[in-house]
Enzyme design. Sequence first.
Site, short mmCIF file in Angstrom:
data_model
loop_
_atom_site.label_atom_id
_atom_site.label_comp_id
_atom_site.label_asym_id
_atom_site.label_seq_id
_atom_site.Cartn_x
_atom_site.Cartn_y
_atom_site.Cartn_z
N GLY A 32 0.81 -1.21 0.00
CA GLY A 32 0.00 0.00 0.00
C GLY A 32 0.84 1.26 0.00
O GLY A 32 0.52 2.24 -0.69
N ASP A 33 1.94 1.24 0.73
CA ASP A 33 2.86 2.37 0.77
C ASP A 33 3.43 2.63 -0.63
O ASP A 33 3.46 3.78 -1.08
CB ASP A 33 3.99 2.08 1.76
CG ASP A 33 5.06 3.16 1.77
OD1 ASP A 33 4.73 4.32 2.03
OD2 ASP A 33 6.24 2.82 1.52
N ALA A 34 3.85 1.58 -1.30
CA ALA A 34 4.43 1.73 -2.65
C ALA A 34 3.39 2.25 -3.65
O ALA A 34 3.69 3.13 -4.46
CB ALA A 34 4.99 0.40 -3.12
#
Length: 146
Positions: A32-34
């Site tokens: 999700g961060d990426a």
Amino acid sequence: MKDLIKKIHKLDDVKIQKEAKLMAPLTLAYMGDAIFEAYIRNYLITKGDSLVKALHKNAILYVKAKAQAEIVHELEKQLTEEEWGIVKKGRNQKPSSSPKNADMIDYKYATGFESLLGYLFYDGKIERLIEIMEKSVEIINEKNNN
């Protein structure tokens, strides 16, 4: 951006979709961060920013833990029960590192937000993923009057 996300996530990969519910929240947050970082970078570039220094400075306004915590609190009532459950699972994980530039509560909610994005990606809910990221940009723009 939607097409790129669809290409990265092979929507015909049913196995991954079935496993999404069983994936560790921190694994979901990692993806999700990426995804959110790439989405924000693309948003800023297509908005017209071109200097890398300015791009980086502006990206931080969206991707820092405090901003993501604000986003998830703002979106809470718009999330389904299942989606909020994913946020809470991510939020409740013991962090693998301590936050450098954020307080622990914001960091935990940011992890919950990223877990939700990763979950939506792996579950094949690409339209919903894009919708939440678009709303996230709107929320931060309103707070920063951009």
